[in-house]
Motif scaffolding. Structure first.
Motif, PDB file in Angstrom:
ATOM      1  N   SER A  20      54.619 -40.468  16.060  1.00 23.03           N
ATOM      2  CA  SER A  20      55.981 -39.979  16.243  1.00 23.03           C
ATOM      3  C   SER A  20      55.965 -38.457  16.165  1.00 23.03           C
ATOM      4  O   SER A  20      55.006 -37.849  15.670  1.00 23.03           O
ATOM      5  CB  SER A  20      56.914 -40.554  15.179  1.00 23.03           C
ATOM      6  OG  SER A  20      56.548 -40.091  13.885  1.00 23.03           O
ATOM      7  N   LYS A  72      56.702 -48.896  26.284  1.00 18.13           N
ATOM      8  CA  LYS A  72      57.155 -48.953  24.889  1.00 18.13           C
ATOM      9  C   LYS A  72      58.635 -48.584  24.796  1.00 18.13           C
ATOM     10  O   LYS A  72      59.399 -49.216  24.063  1.00 18.13           O
ATOM     11  CB  LYS A  72      56.313 -48.005  24.040  1.00 18.13           C
ATOM     12  CG  LYS A  72      56.685 -48.008  22.569  1.00 18.13           C
ATOM     13  CD  LYS A  72      55.789 -47.051  21.783  1.00 18.13           C
ATOM     14  CE  LYS A  72      56.192 -47.012  20.316  1.00 18.13           C
ATOM     15  NZ  LYS A  72      55.327 -46.064  19.545  1.00 18.13           N
ATOM     16  N   GLN A  93      60.742 -51.469  25.976  1.00 14.91           N
ATOM     17  CA  GLN A  93      60.768 -52.534  24.981  1.00 14.91           C
ATOM     18  C   GLN A  93      61.745 -52.224  23.847  1.00 14.91           C
ATOM     19  O   GLN A  93      62.378 -53.132  23.295  1.00 14.91           O
ATOM     20  CB  GLN A  93      59.369 -52.778  24.433  1.00 14.91           C
ATOM     21  CG  GLN A  93      58.428 -53.445  25.427  1.00 14.91           C
ATOM     22  CD  GLN A  93      57.030 -53.617  24.868  1.00 14.91           C
ATOM     23  OE1 GLN A  93      56.622 -52.918  23.943  1.00 14.91           O
ATOM     24  NE2 GLN A  93      56.276 -54.549  25.441  1.00 14.91           N
ATOM     25  N   VAL A  94      61.853 -50.945  23.486  1.00  9.40           N
ATOM     26  CA  VAL A  94      62.821 -50.560  22.458  1.00  9.40           C
ATOM     27  C   VAL A  94      64.229 -50.946  22.891  1.00  9.40           C
ATOM     28  O   VAL A  94      65.032 -51.453  22.089  1.00  9.40           O
ATOM     29  CB  VAL A  94      62.730 -49.041  22.179  1.00  9.40           C
ATOM     30  CG1 VAL A  94      63.947 -48.571  21.372  1.00  9.40           C
ATOM     31  CG2 VAL A  94      61.453 -48.709  21.424  1.00  9.40           C
ATOM     32  N   HIS A  95      64.551 -50.728  24.162  1.00  7.77           N
ATOM     33  CA  HIS A  95      65.903 -51.017  24.652  1.00  7.77           C
ATOM     34  C   HIS A  95      66.130 -52.505  24.898  1.00  7.77           C
ATOM     35  O   HIS A  95      67.274 -52.971  24.856  1.00  7.77           O
ATOM     36  CB  HIS A  95      66.169 -50.217  25.927  1.00  7.77           C
ATOM     37  CG  HIS A  95      66.402 -48.768  25.672  1.00  7.77           C
ATOM     38  ND1 HIS A  95      67.660 -48.226  25.521  1.00  7.77           N
ATOM     39  CD2 HIS A  95      65.536 -47.736  25.499  1.00  7.77           C
ATOM     40  CE1 HIS A  95      67.564 -46.929  25.276  1.00  7.77           C
ATOM     41  NE2 HIS A  95      66.286 -46.600  25.262  1.00  7.77           N
ATOM     42  N   ARG A 147      64.101 -55.215  23.355  1.00  7.24           N
ATOM     43  CA  ARG A 147      63.732 -56.119  22.265  1.00  7.24           C
ATOM     44  C   ARG A 147      63.921 -55.550  20.867  1.00  7.24           C
ATOM     45  O   ARG A 147      64.013 -56.289  19.899  1.00  7.24           O
ATOM     46  CB  ARG A 147      62.268 -56.547  22.422  1.00  7.24           C
ATOM     47  CG  ARG A 147      61.961 -57.261  23.726  1.00  7.24           C
ATOM     48  CD  ARG A 147      60.488 -57.621  23.770  1.00  7.24           C
ATOM     49  NE  ARG A 147      60.122 -58.286  25.014  1.00  7.24           N
ATOM     50  CZ  ARG A 147      58.891 -58.670  25.322  1.00  7.24           C
ATOM     51  NH1 ARG A 147      57.898 -58.442  24.447  1.00  7.24           N
ATOM     52  NH2 ARG A 147      58.635 -59.261  26.473  1.00  7.24           N
ATOM     53  N   HIS A 148      63.933 -54.222  20.758  1.00  9.73           N
ATOM     54  CA  HIS A 148      63.981 -53.599  19.428  1.00  9.73           C
ATOM     55  C   HIS A 148      65.119 -52.586  19.364  1.00  9.73           C
ATOM     56  O   HIS A 148      64.909 -51.406  19.075  1.00  9.73           O
ATOM     57  CB  HIS A 148      62.642 -52.913  19.113  1.00  9.73           C
ATOM     58  CG  HIS A 148      61.450 -53.798  19.256  1.00  9.73           C
ATOM     59  ND1 HIS A 148      61.178 -54.814  18.368  1.00  9.73           N
ATOM     60  CD2 HIS A 148      60.470 -53.839  20.196  1.00  9.73           C
ATOM     61  CE1 HIS A 148      60.068 -55.434  18.741  1.00  9.73           C
ATOM     62  NE2 HIS A 148      59.629 -54.870  19.851  1.00  9.73           N
ATOM     63  N   ARG A 149      66.316 -53.056  19.601  1.00 15.70           N
ATOM     64  CA  ARG A 149      67.452 -52.146  19.683  1.00 15.70           C
ATOM     65  C   ARG A 149      67.809 -51.512  18.338  1.00 15.70           C
ATOM     66  O   ARG A 149      68.585 -50.554  18.282  1.00 15.70           O
ATOM     67  CB  ARG A 149      68.661 -52.874  20.272  1.00 15.70           C
ATOM     68  CG  ARG A 149      68.425 -53.336  21.716  1.00 15.70           C
ATOM     69  CD  ARG A 149      69.670 -53.954  22.309  1.00 15.70           C
ATOM     70  NE  ARG A 149      70.766 -53.014  22.429  1.00 15.70           N
ATOM     71  CZ  ARG A 149      70.892 -52.131  23.423  1.00 15.70           C
ATOM     72  NH1 ARG A 149      69.985 -52.074  24.390  1.00 15.70           N
ATOM     73  NH2 ARG A 149      71.930 -51.325  23.455  1.00 15.70           N
ATOM     74  N   ASP A 150      67.222 -52.019  17.271  1.00  8.12           N
ATOM     75  CA  ASP A 150      67.425 -51.379  15.976  1.00  8.12           C
ATOM     76  C   ASP A 150      66.708 -50.031  15.902  1.00  8.12           C
ATOM     77  O   ASP A 150      66.942 -49.255  14.974  1.00  8.12           O
ATOM     78  CB  ASP A 150      66.941 -52.298  14.850  1.00  8.12           C
ATOM     79  CG  ASP A 150      65.478 -52.700  15.018  1.00  8.12           C
ATOM     80  OD1 ASP A 150      65.086 -53.077  16.142  1.00  8.12           O
ATOM     81  OD2 ASP A 150      64.731 -52.624  14.027  1.00  8.12           O
ATOM     82  N   ARG A 151      65.842 -49.763  16.888  1.00  8.19           N
ATOM     83  CA  ARG A 151      65.110 -48.488  16.909  1.00  8.19           C
ATOM     84  C   ARG A 151      65.663 -47.517  17.950  1.00  8.19           C
ATOM     85  O   ARG A 151      64.995 -46.559  18.334  1.00  8.19           O
ATOM     86  CB  ARG A 151      63.629 -48.747  17.212  1.00  8.19           C
ATOM     87  CG  ARG A 151      62.944 -49.716  16.272  1.00  8.19           C
ATOM     88  CD  ARG A 151      61.522 -49.935  16.701  1.00  8.19           C
ATOM     89  NE  ARG A 151      60.887 -51.049  16.009  1.00  8.19           N
ATOM     90  CZ  ARG A 151      59.718 -51.567  16.352  1.00  8.19           C
ATOM     91  NH1 ARG A 151      59.055 -51.057  17.384  1.00  8.19           N
ATOM     92  NH2 ARG A 151      59.207 -52.578  15.680  1.00  8.19           N
ATOM     93  N   THR A 177      65.357 -43.677  18.007  1.00  5.44           N
ATOM     94  CA  THR A 177      64.090 -43.010  18.307  1.00  5.44           C
ATOM     95  C   THR A 177      63.903 -42.809  19.817  1.00  5.44           C
ATOM     96  O   THR A 177      62.911 -42.234  20.232  1.00  5.44           O
ATOM     97  CB  THR A 177      62.907 -43.834  17.773  1.00  5.44           C
ATOM     98  OG1 THR A 177      62.834 -45.091  18.497  1.00  5.44           O
ATOM     99  CG2 THR A 177      63.060 -44.126  16.294  1.00  5.44           C
ATOM    100  N   SER A 178      64.854 -43.291  20.604  1.00  7.35           N
ATOM    101  CA  SER A 178      64.719 -43.256  22.065  1.00  7.35           C
ATOM    102  C   SER A 178      65.370 -42.013  22.661  1.00  7.35           C
ATOM    103  O   SER A 178      66.562 -41.752  22.439  1.00  7.35           O
ATOM    104  CB  SER A 178      65.361 -44.512  22.671  1.00  7.35           C
ATOM    105  OG  SER A 178      65.589 -44.341  24.053  1.00  7.35           O
TER     106      SER A 178
END
Length: 246
Positions: A81, A188, A191-193, A195-199, A202-203
Motif C-alpha cells: 500500500s 485487484k 475485485q475490490v468493487h 467482492r470487497h466493497r468494505d475496502r 482504498t480505491s
C-alpha cells in the motif's frame, strides 16, 4: 576511486543513443516469461510489487506537482500500500492527481519496452535513477526509503556497471513486468468493487467518484483504456521482432 568527472561522464553517456540490442523472438519470449515470473507468483510479487506500488505513487506525485498542488509527502509500505498527500484548493487538480496512479506503471512499462528495443534502454534506466533520487525529498517513512534506496541501487548498478546492450535487455524485461503488474493491479481494483466493497476507501476509482460524482465504472474503464493502450504501444516493436524471427 573514480573522480567526479569520470562519474559524470559515465552517467551522461547513458543518455546517448546506443546500438539496438539484437533480440531474437526466443529471447523476447523469455523476457516476457521473466516479466510474468516477477509479477504473478506471490513470492516474487512480494518484492517486485513494492516497486510497482512506488511507480503508482510517483504517478500521483508527478500529477500533483504538474497541476500546481503542494506535495507534502509519499509513504510506501511493505504490504504494497502507499499514500501520496497533496494539498490543493481545486477539486479538478485533486482529481487529476488521484487519477494518475493506476495508469502510470503501464505507461512507464511501455516507455521502458520501447526504449529498450530502440537503443535508449540505458537512458530510460538512468532517468529512472534520477526520478527515484528526487523522490527521496518527499518520502516520509522508513519503508519508503528502503524500497526506493534498493531501486536506486539497482538502477545505479545497471547504469555504471552493465554494458549498454545488457541494460537494453533489462529495460525490456522491467517494462514488460510493469505492464503485467498494471493488469494485475487493475484486476485487484475491480475485485475490490465487486467482492470487497468494505475496502472501497482504498480505491482510487471510489475516491474519484467522491470528488467528481462520476461513477466508479467510468474511472475503471478509463484506467483500463490507458493500460490497454500502453500494451498496444509496447506490442508494436515486439510484433516486428516476432515477424523477423518467423
Amino acid at each position: 576511486m573514480d573522480s567526479p568527472a569520470s562519474f559524470w561522464n559515465t552517467f551522461s553517456a547513458a543518455f546517448t543513443h546506443t546500438n539496438v540490442p539484437n533480440i531474437t523472438w526466443a529471447e523476447l519470449l523469455l523476457s516476457l516469461a521473466a516479466a510474468v515470473v516477477l509479477s504473478i507468483p506471490r513470492r516474487s510479487w512480494r518484492y517486485f510489487g513494492l516497486l510497482a506500488t512506488a511507480t503508482h505513487e510517483l504517478g500521483h506525485a508527478f500529477a500533483a506537482l504538474t497541476s500546481g498542488q503542494r506535495l507534502s509527502g509519499i509513504r510506501l509500505r511493505l504490504d504494497h500500500s502507499g499514500t501520496t498527500s497533496a494539498y490543493s484548493r481545486s477539486r479538478l487538480a485533486a482529481a487529476w492527481s488521484c487519477f494518475w496512479g493506476y495508469p502510470v506503471p503501464a505507461l512507464a512499462g511501455a516507455a521502458f519496452v520501447w526504449s529498450g528495443l530502440n537503443g535508449w534502454g540505458p537512458a530510460a534506466v538512468a532517468a529512472s535513477a534520477l526520478v527515484l533520487t528526487a523522490s527521496l525529498l518527499f518520502l516520509r517513512n522508513l519503508a519508503g526509503f528502503a524500497i526506493t534506496g534498493a531501486a536506486i541501487a539497482a538502477t545505479g548498478a545497471l547504469t555504471f556497471l552493465a554494458p549498454p546492450t545488457a541494460v537494453g535487455h533489462a529495460a525490456v524485461i522491467f517494462g514488460l513486468a510493469l505492464l503485467v503488474a498494471a493488469v494485475r493491479d487493475l484486476v485487484k481494483l475491480t475485485q475490490v468493487h465487486l467482492r470487497h466493497r468494505d475496502r472501497l476507501n482504498t480505491s482510487d476509482a471510489y475516491l474519484l467518484y467522491r470528488a467528481t460524482s462520476v461513477p466508479t465504472g467510468i474511472w475503471i474503464a478509463l484506467f483500463t483504456l490507458l493500460v490497454a493502450g500502453s500494451w498496444l504501444v509496447a506490442w508494436q516493436p515486439i510484433v516486428e521482432i516476432l515477424r523477423q524471427g518467423a
